[in-house]
Design a protein around this motif. Structure first.
Motif, mmCIF file in Angstrom:
data_model
loop_
_atom_site.group_PDB
_atom_site.id
_atom_site.type_symbol
_atom_site.label_atom_id
_atom_site.label_comp_id
_atom_site.label_asym_id
_atom_site.label_seq_id
_atom_site.Cartn_x
_atom_site.Cartn_y
_atom_site.Cartn_z
ATOM 1 N N MET A 1 59.723 35.542 41.598
ATOM 2 C CA MET A 1 59.556 35.598 43.054
ATOM 3 C C MET A 1 59.161 37.000 43.495
ATOM 4 O O MET A 1 58.273 37.185 44.336
ATOM 5 N N VAL A 2 59.824 38.015 42.931
ATOM 6 C CA VAL A 2 59.473 39.395 43.273
ATOM 7 C C VAL A 2 58.035 39.690 42.860
ATOM 8 O O VAL A 2 57.267 40.302 43.615
ATOM 9 N N ALA A 3 57.660 39.196 41.658
ATOM 10 C CA ALA A 3 56.309 39.459 41.171
ATOM 11 C C ALA A 3 55.276 38.858 42.105
ATOM 12 O O ALA A 3 54.243 39.469 42.407
ATOM 13 N N ILE A 4 55.559 37.651 42.592
ATOM 14 C CA ILE A 4 54.622 37.001 43.517
ATOM 15 C C ILE A 4 54.470 37.831 44.788
ATOM 16 O O ILE A 4 53.359 38.084 45.270
ATOM 17 N N ASN B 126 47.725 35.963 50.643
ATOM 18 C CA ASN B 126 46.655 35.225 49.989
ATOM 19 C C ASN B 126 45.570 36.191 49.533
ATOM 20 O O ASN B 126 44.944 36.835 50.360
ATOM 21 N N PRO B 127 45.386 36.318 48.200
ATOM 22 C CA PRO B 127 44.411 37.306 47.727
ATOM 23 C C PRO B 127 42.971 36.914 48.037
ATOM 24 O O PRO B 127 42.084 37.744 47.930
ATOM 25 N N ASN C 150 52.607 41.209 44.107
ATOM 26 C CA ASN C 150 51.191 41.110 43.799
ATOM 27 C C ASN C 150 50.396 40.434 44.909
ATOM 28 O O ASN C 150 49.239 40.095 44.697
ATOM 29 N N ALA C 151 51.028 40.244 46.047
ATOM 30 C CA ALA C 151 50.338 39.674 47.192
ATOM 31 C C ALA C 151 49.722 38.325 46.843
ATOM 32 O O ALA C 151 48.554 38.073 47.097
ATOM 33 N N ARG C 152 50.514 37.451 46.182
ATOM 34 C CA ARG C 152 50.017 36.123 45.843
ATOM 35 C C ARG C 152 50.588 35.123 46.845
ATOM 36 O O ARG C 152 51.567 35.397 47.540
#
Lengths: 316, 670
Positions: free
Chosen positions: A186-189, A199-200, A192-194
């Motif tokens: 969850m932190v990684a998401i 929304n990248p 990384n602005a996923r």
């Protein structure tokens, strides 16, 4: 010593070279899941080369910070990525920074990115910077709880030691580690602005965070920021892999064949991570900005629960 | 030896203070006062650092025949004093240097110059004192000198109130300290620190002293809820004095706490750490949240001081908890982390306050909403300020990160606590500390981004000029020190070995001998950090990538209007403001912390009235604690007021009743 130095250099090259590929791969899988052909997996490389060849357009009132920031952001992210075990543990400089310091290095990159967003003085840059720092202030406590859980299990915050420890049969399957893994994803998401946090792919101004900050960048500066973003994604996948699926990592002093095996394993892990990320992003909708605190709060609670469960299970 | 040098420096400072009353209005007065202060601070700094590095001989205290006739005044320098002396005189010397240039803009120098060296002398005396009487007298002297400096610009709006609130809080703090020392000295009145240290203290008394010290030192350092005077008083003083009050005087308060709780009270109970850690955590989070909402630069910095004091108290609380469980090495780690943060905070907070002073000199503004774009007109100031911002946001490779990293390492030792309460509390404290570090990053992105980046929001900001040379050079020097302390933290950690050895009976292993100058707090396999290599790697990667790109790609740069999604607007009002930057954080945390609420007044369709957004925030401490308190006080004094207007007959009756009551008490007392 020379071999160690070469391996360390190899790691730096590997993360730099594989990062755009991972981004392209995720885009490709997402496109296939939507029944589109999608751009080729090497499109990010082409984009980067194209950007590097273009002239850079600077806003009239952009300062030296605006021009220096892309290099600083790239350098800090690259250094952080070089310190995460990808195909081998115990690299020459792996003791330079532990997990907390790696997270903080990414924080430095974010600090300069947010400043760069505010440099030209447009409202988009400001909105991106303000939201990015808000998300970070929620993600960091969750990250510390994850570090805490890992340190409790492995007795170290040194990533090489942690991944070496995780391969021991004594660790086994633990509920706490599962919770920490979910929290870390969850932190990684968020970091990384996923989707669902950011929304990248969008340029719809009201929903974007990361893209809003880099709106004024062009040419080589934009290329540096794009590659830093790819590196960060790779870093988090490598981090999750090194901690939770550390198999295949070459140990210190092992032969070249082991390192080649480790590299193959790393590419496989990246592929699996990329597919999972694409699946997740396709299956879920982006949430409103002010739902993000709940999302990150859940990550924090999972991390805390992981720690508490460890305490309870140890004393029983 | 050190103590003699230090006392001479104090004497010189006091003499300068007296002379300054005569020369303050002369043209050379400023140079004289700040010059002598600088020399005295430098001498004391050198003496203190020498003492720390050589280990210093523990000399018996020097007695001067002043003060109470049967007691005299005792002064002594040990490792703890020497460390804080170094911190105080580093900050004091920097402020004196800055004052050389900044003082030129002082409208009424006779209100600043005499009190500045006196304030420095007072802080040094608190550190040197070796008996309770001297300590309290110096403490009060320091408070009064700083109060006079707060009131230097007494004509400005709100400054009189700031001075009043400060005076009340300082009196409260001293009152509490008097009680604490009274309890420690016991009925026999052994006021020397030596006899207090030797005496055995009953657990109840010790607990009461801990609470009193949290109140007394905490009110001076800015622990929540006793912090309310800091954001009023620190910004009211001239900027170099603000730097002293925020960067240095809070450290003197922390010295007082460490001296009493770690040194004079002896080994602690494990639960002592709990209230200290709790107070520190709450202080850190609330301090940085308030800073993030603030729009006055100097008030923002004062709130950020509150946060850093909170972080230091978390470290101290951890050290107490470890010490109470006989985990001396972990206690040494936590104490080292806290004291290292003391040094680091002095460095970057002085730098930031100097920067705020430079901004105020250049633009006449302290309000963030009136600044912007200063990086173009004040390049050197903004560079130094940026370094300070990165350092205070606890980002590698600068110094703020090292001390926070050490505190996290200490927190990671907490699973070894035998007590469940501590085991569960420590991770929660860690999470909140991480949150406050991330919020600090947000706060200082906002501060630097709004004040120095973007486009100028007022004519004054657009016409700003770079400040004078002494101000710039001391800011650059402090920025250099921030970097140095970040890449070579081992030197500072090693110099703290003597302090932790005497306070908690253990020290960290020597860092200077570790390969590559890494920091290894516990063991190589546990955690290491190497600021030097991180810095070198970042510098090398930046240089290599820039070089490669400049070699291979086109070097052309084209200047064009901002893109801004195709609709650039030349009005600076279209930029993000300090208020709008804080809005997401206000929505997430503000409801809980400040009772923040937003109200949108949207006119009906067809109505040409402008829409309005009203944000209300509450200072809960004023509303829930201080306002009721002042109401009670004014109610009581109002009720008792008519006692002033009685006839002589009634007064005599009152006296008679009081006499009888006292006699009755005496007769009935067991």
């Amino acid at each position: 010593m020379t071999i160690d130095l070469l391996i360390q250099g190899g790691q730096m090259a590997v993360v730099l070279l594989l990062a755009p590929l991972l981004t392209g791969f995720v885009r490709k899988i997402k496109a296939r899941l939507l029944r589109r052909r999608g751009p080729s997996v090497i499109q990010p490389y082409r984009d980067l080369l194209r950007l590097l060849r273009k002239e850079a357009v600077l806003a009239d009132n952009a300062s030296w910070l605006f021009r220096a920031a892309p290099y600083l952001i790239f350098a800090t992210t690259w250094v952080a990525a070089a310190l995460v075990p990808t195909f081998a543990t115990g690299l020459l400089f792996s003791w330079t920074a532990d997990l907390i310091a790696i997270i903080a290095l990414l924080g430095s990159a974010r600090f300069f990115l947010a400043l760069a967003g505010m440099d030209v003085g447009t409202s988009f840059g400001g909105i991106g910077a303000s939201r990015e720092t808000m998300i970070a202030s929620l993600a960091e406590p969750a990250m510390i709880m994850i570090v805490f859980t890992l340190a409790l299990v492995a007795g170290s915050t040194q990533l090489s030691t942690v991944s070496a420890h995780m391969t021991l049969p004594a660790v086994g399957l633990r509920v706490s580690l599962g919770l920490a893994a979910i929290a870390l994803v969850m932190v990684a998401i968020a970091e990384n602005a996923r989707i669902p946090v950011d929304n990248p792919a969008t340029h719809l101004e009201l929903t974007m965070v990361h893209e809003a900050m880099v709106l004024e960048y062009s040419g080589r500066h934009l290329a540096m920021i794009e590659i830093a973003a790819s590196l960060k994604l790779l870093l988090y996948v490598a981090l999750i892999a090194a901690v939770f699926v550390p198999w295949g990592l070459a140990g210190p002093g092992e032969g070249l064949d082991r390192h080649a095996l480790g590299l193959a394993a790393f590419v496989a892990k990246l592929a699996v991570g990329g597919v999972l990320l694409a699946l997740f992003e396709t299956a879920i909708a982006k949430m409103r900005v002010f739902r993000v605190p709940e999302f990150m709060g859940a990550a924090l609670m999972l991390g805390l629960l992981g720690t508490l469960l460890l305490f309870v299970s140890r004393s029983l | 030896m050190t103590v003699i040098v230090a006392l001479w420096c104090v004497a010189v400072l006091l003499g300068t203070a007296i002379l300054a009353t005569a020369v303050a209005r002369r043209p050379y007065g400023r140079t004289f006062v700040y010059g002598v202060s600088l020399i005295a601070s430098a001498a004391a700094l050198i003496a203190a650092v020498t003492h720390l590095l050589t280990g210093g001989t523990l000399a018996p205290s020097v007695t001067l025949p002043v003060g109470l006739p049967w007691l005299g005044s005792h002064f002594r320098v040990d490792a703890l004093t020497a460390f804080f002396q170094a911190v105080v005189n580093l900050g004091g010397g920097a402020a004196s240097f800055y004052g050389l240039g900044y003082g030129r803009h002082e409208a009424a120098p006779q209100r600043v110059l005499p009190f500045f060296p006196a304030f420095l002398a007072g802080m040094n005396l608190v550190l040197l004192a070796d008996d309770a009487f001297t300590f309290l007298l110096s403490w009060e002297f320091m408070s009064l000198a700083s109060w006079a400096l707060v009131m230097a610009h007494h004509g400005e709006r709100d400054n009189a109130r700031a001075g009043y609130v400060y005076l009340v809080m300082a009196s409260f703090g001293t009152l509490v300290l008097v009680l604490a020392f009274g309890l420690m000295a016991g009925p026999d009145g052994g006021y020397g620190f030596g006899s207090i240290r030797a005496a055995a203290h009953a657990p109840g008394v010790a607990a009461l002293v801990l609470v009193l010290m949290l109140g007394g030192a905490g009110s001076k350092a800015g622990l929540v809820p006793l912090h309310v005077w800091l954001p009023l008083a620190h910004p009211a003083a001239p900027s170099h004095v603000s730097a002293l009050m925020s960067g240095v005087m809070t450290k003197v308060a922390i010295y007082g706490f460490v001296r009493v709780v770690f040194d004079l009270m002896g080994p602690s109970d494990w639960w002592w750490g709990v209230p200290v850690m709790a107070a520190g955590t709450v202080t850190a989070v609330l301090g940085i949240l308030s800073a993030t909402m603030e729009r006055d630069i100097k008030r923002l910095l004062a709130f950020s001081t509150i946060e850093n004091v909170g972080i230091i108290f978390v470290g101290l609380g951890l050290a107490l908890a470890f010490q109470g469980n006989a985990m001396n090495l972990a206690a040494a780690l936590a104490l080292t982390a806290a004291l290292l943060h003391v040094l680091n905070h002095t460095l970057f907070k002085s730098l930031l306050f100097f920067g705020a002073g430079a901004v105020q000199t250049a633009t006449g503004e302290r309000d963030l909403e009136c600044l912007g774009g200063l990086i173009h007109r004040m390049p050197q100031t903004s560079f130094a300020f940026l370094v300070g911002c990165v350092a205070i946001a606890a980002l590698p490779p600068l110094n703020g990160f090292v001390s926070e990293w050490l505190i996290f390492q200490a927190i990671l030792q907490s699973p070894q606590f035998p007590q469940w309460g501590l085991k569960i509390m420590a991770p929660a404290v860690g999470a909140l500390l991480a949150m406050s570090a991330a919020l600090a990053a947000a706060c200082f992105v906002r501060l630097f981004g709004i004040a120095f980046l973007g486009r100028p929001r007022s004519a004054a900001a657009a016409a700003a000029q770079e400040v004078d040379l002494p101000s710039r050079s001391i800011m650059i020097a402090l920025a250099g020190l921030c970097l140095l302390a970040g890449v070579l933290p081992g030197l500072a950690i090693d110099s703290l070995a003597g302090v932790t050895q005497s306070m908690v009976g253990a020290k960290l292993s020597e860092q200077a001998t570790i390969a590559w100058l890494s920091v290894v707090p516990i063991g190589e396999s546990r955690s290491t950090y190497n600021g030097l290599l991180v810095f070198l790697f970042i510098a090398a990667s930046t240089a290599v990538s820039a070089l490669v790109i400049y070699r291979l790609g086109p070097r052309t740069i084209r200047r064009a209007p901002a893109w801004d999604c195709g609709f650039p607007d030349p009005s600076p009002a279209t930029q993000y403001t300090a208020g709008s930057f804080a809005q997401p954080l206000r929505r997430v945390f503000g409801g809980l912390a400040f009772g923040a609420s937003e109200r949108v007044d949207m006119p009906a369709p067809g109505d040409t009235r402008a829409a309005r957004l009203t944000v209300t925030m509450h200072d809960r401490f004023w509303e829930w604690l201080y306002t009721p308190l002042t109401q009670v006080v004014s109610l009581v004094s109002g009720t008792l007021n008519h006692l002033q207007f009685l006839t002589i007959r009634r007064y005599l009756t009152l006296v008679f009743i009081a006499l009888v009551a006292l006699l009755l008490v005496l007769a009935l007392w067991p």
